[in-house]
Design an enzyme around this catalytic site. Sequence first.
Site, PDB file in Angstrom:
ATOM      1  N   ASP A  63       0.789  -1.261   0.044  1.00 45.77           N
ATOM      2  CA  ASP A  63       0.096  -0.050   0.165  1.00 45.77           C
ATOM      3  C   ASP A  63       0.820   1.261   0.052  1.00 45.77           C
ATOM      4  OD1 ASP A  63      -2.269   1.537  -0.073  1.00 45.77           O
ATOM      5  OD2 ASP A  63      -2.911   1.123   1.796  1.00 45.77           O
TER       6      ASP A  63
ATOM      7  N   ARG B  76       1.838  -4.913   6.168  1.00 50.09           N
ATOM      8  CA  ARG B  76       1.046  -3.972   5.239  1.00 50.09           C
ATOM      9  C   ARG B  76       1.999  -2.698   5.470  1.00 50.09           C
ATOM     10  NH1 ARG B  76      -5.222  -2.759   4.151  1.00 50.09           N
ATOM     11  NH2 ARG B  76      -4.971  -0.967   2.867  1.00 50.09           N
TER      12      ARG B  76
ATOM     13  N   ARG C 147       0.396   7.861  -2.563  1.00 48.88           N
ATOM     14  CA  ARG C 147       0.758   8.855  -1.755  1.00 48.88           C
ATOM     15  C   ARG C 147       2.251   9.041  -1.909  1.00 48.88           C
ATOM     16  NH1 ARG C 147      -1.486   5.841   3.365  1.00 48.88           N
ATOM     17  NH2 ARG C 147      -2.002   4.410   1.900  1.00 48.88           N
ATOM     18  N   TRP C 148       2.948   7.892  -2.510  1.00 47.16           N
ATOM     19  CA  TRP C 148       4.543   8.198  -2.718  1.00 47.16           C
ATOM     20  C   TRP C 148       4.715   9.109  -3.915  1.00 47.16           C
ATOM     21  CZ3 TRP C 148       7.521   7.307  -6.945  1.00 47.16           C
ATOM     22  CH2 TRP C 148       8.738   6.971  -6.853  1.00 47.16           C
TER      23      TRP C 148
ATOM     24  N   SER D 264      -7.229  -5.845  -6.074  1.00 51.04           N
ATOM     25  CA  SER D 264      -8.096  -6.501  -5.636  1.00 51.04           C
ATOM     26  C   SER D 264      -9.312  -6.414  -6.270  1.00 51.04           C
ATOM     27  CB  SER D 264      -8.409  -5.807  -4.162  1.00 51.04           C
ATOM     28  OG  SER D 264      -9.074  -4.387  -4.260  1.00 51.04           O
ATOM     29  N   THR D 265     -10.308  -7.085  -6.004  1.00 48.70           N
ATOM     30  CA  THR D 265     -11.847  -7.226  -6.381  1.00 48.70           C
ATOM     31  C   THR D 265     -12.219  -5.830  -6.302  1.00 48.70           C
ATOM     32  OG1 THR D 265     -12.578  -8.384  -4.703  1.00 48.70           O
ATOM     33  CG2 THR D 265     -12.268  -9.521  -6.377  1.00 48.70           C
ATOM     34  N   GLU D 266     -12.026  -4.876  -5.503  1.00 52.30           N
ATOM     35  CA  GLU D 266     -12.602  -3.535  -5.260  1.00 52.30           C
ATOM     36  C   GLU D 266     -11.735  -2.501  -6.347  1.00 52.30           C
ATOM     37  OE1 GLU D 266     -11.872  -5.745  -2.613  1.00 52.30           O
ATOM     38  OE2 GLU D 266     -14.022  -6.150  -2.580  1.00 52.30           O
ATOM     39  N   ASN D 267     -10.601  -2.817  -6.661  1.00 53.53           N
ATOM     40  CA  ASN D 267      -9.676  -1.865  -7.348  1.00 53.53           C
ATOM     41  C   ASN D 267     -10.262  -1.468  -8.721  1.00 53.53           C
ATOM     42  OD1 ASN D 267      -6.292  -3.115  -5.992  1.00 53.53           O
ATOM     43  ND2 ASN D 267      -7.629  -1.341  -5.255  1.00 53.53           N
TER      44      ASN D 267
HETATM   45  C1  FPP Z   1      -1.837   0.434  -3.528  1.00 57.19           C
HETATM   46  O1  FPP Z   1      -1.378   1.295  -3.453  1.00 57.19           O
HETATM   47  C2  FPP Z   1      -1.429  -0.536  -4.277  1.00 57.19           C
HETATM   48  C3  FPP Z   1      -2.137  -1.168  -5.420  1.00 57.19           C
HETATM   49  C4  FPP Z   1      -3.546  -0.984  -5.663  1.00 57.19           C
HETATM   50  C5  FPP Z   1      -1.357  -1.689  -6.362  1.00 57.19           C
HETATM   51  C6  FPP Z   1      -0.375  -2.558  -6.042  1.00 57.19           C
HETATM   52  C7  FPP Z   1       0.698  -2.948  -7.208  1.00 57.19           C
HETATM   53  C8  FPP Z   1       1.969  -2.885  -7.314  1.00 57.19           C
HETATM   54  C9  FPP Z   1       2.827  -2.479  -6.032  1.00 57.19           C
HETATM   55  C10 FPP Z   1       2.702  -3.334  -8.484  1.00 57.19           C
HETATM   56  C11 FPP Z   1       2.512  -4.570  -8.730  1.00 57.19           C
HETATM   57  C12 FPP Z   1       3.376  -5.201  -9.384  1.00 57.19           C
HETATM   58  C13 FPP Z   1       2.999  -6.250 -10.184  1.00 57.19           C
HETATM   59  C14 FPP Z   1       4.344  -7.035 -10.810  1.00 57.19           C
HETATM   60  C15 FPP Z   1       1.939  -6.880 -10.819  1.00 57.19           C
HETATM   61  P1  FPP Z   1      -2.479   2.657  -3.462  1.00 57.19           P
HETATM   62  O2  FPP Z   1      -2.620   3.053  -4.751  1.00 57.19           O
HETATM   63  O3  FPP Z   1      -3.809   2.395  -2.961  1.00 57.19           O
HETATM   64  O4  FPP Z   1      -1.701   3.903  -2.667  1.00 57.19           O
HETATM   65  P2  FPP Z   1      -2.468   5.099  -1.846  1.00 57.19           P
HETATM   66  O5  FPP Z   1      -3.242   4.113  -0.894  1.00 57.19           O
HETATM   67  O6  FPP Z   1      -1.331   5.792  -1.566  1.00 57.19           O
HETATM   68  O7  FPP Z   1      -3.184   5.789  -3.048  1.00 57.19           O
END
Ligand code: FPP
Length: 259
Positions: free
Chosen positions: A36, A207, A40-41, A81-84
Site C-alpha cells: 500500500d 502492510r 501517496r508516494w 483486489s476485486t475492489e480496485n
Molecule cells: C496500493 O497503493 C497498491 C495497489 C492497488 C497496486 C499494487 C501494485 C503494485 C505494487 C505493483 C504490482 C506489480 C506487479 C508485478 C503486478 P495505492 O494506489 O492504494 O496507494 P495510496 O493508498 O497511497 O493511494
Amino acid sequence: MINFFKKKKQEAEKKNEIHPFDKLDEIPAHVAIIMDGNGRWAQKKLLPRIAGHKEGMNTVKKITKRSSQIGIKVLTLYAFSTENWRRPDPEVNFLMQLPVDFFDAFVPDLIKENIKVQVIGFTDQLPAHTQKAVMQAIEDTKNNTGMILNFALNYGSRSEMIEATKQIAKMVKDNRLDSEEIDETIFESHLMTASLGDYQEVDFMIRTSGEERMSNFLLWQNAYSEFYFTKELWPDFNEQSLENAVSVYQKRHRRFGAL
Ligand code: FPP
C-alpha cells in the site's frame, strides 16, 4: 552442523547476500504483503499516481529476490483486489499492464533464482493480455522448486469463500459429500490457496503505508498469522525493511527454550 552454518554464512558474505542461518533462526514460511502507498508516494513527489505503481513494481523485484534468499517459502503479494476496479480507467489499465512489463523483464531472474510463479484471484476476469502474461510466467517457471511467488490478482477473500461454499454445496447436492463431513480441511481444499499445500496458512502479514486493515485479503488464511504494519510507503520498502520486519516476527516467536 555449526560448520555447515558457518560455511553458508561465509558463502553468503562473499556474494554480499544475507542468509537464513546467522541471525534469522525462524523464518516465516508464508509471508503475505499488502503493498500500500504507491499513490501517496507519487503525490509526495508531485508525480502522477501511476509513477508510484511503476516504482512499486521495482520494489516487488527487490523484495521477491530477498525473500527467496532468506528462505521464505511462499510470498503472496496483493497486486489487485476485486475492489480496485472502482479506480479511474487509466489507472486500472496501467495496473493491468504491470504484470506484462514485470514478467517481460523479470522472468529470467525468476528462473535464475529458482522461483515459481503462481496466482490466486478471479483471473478469468482480467484483460486477455494480462492473463496471457501471467499464464506464460507460470508456464516458464513451473519446474522451479524454490520460493513460490504468489500474485493475488483480482482477488477478494469473501468472494473466494463464497465460491468455496458453492463448490462444497454442489458436492453435497450431488451426493459426493455428506454435510457432516465438512470440516476445515475440506473447506481449505476449495480455497484458491489450496495449491500452496502445507503453506496455505499465512505466517506473517505485512502492510505498508500506515493503514492497519486487512482489506478483504486472505481472511481465512490469516487466522493465526502475526501482523506487521509499517508507515513506509511500498515504493520506499526495501530489503532492509523486509529484514527488519522478519526480525520483529522472530522476536515475537522467541521460544526462550520452551516448546
Ligand atoms: C496500493 O497503493 C497498491 C495497489 C492497488 C497496486 C499494487 C501494485 C503494485 C505494487 C505493483 C504490482 C506489480 C506487479 C508485478 C503486478 P495505492 O494506489 O492504494 O496507494 P495510496 O493508498 O497511497 O493511494
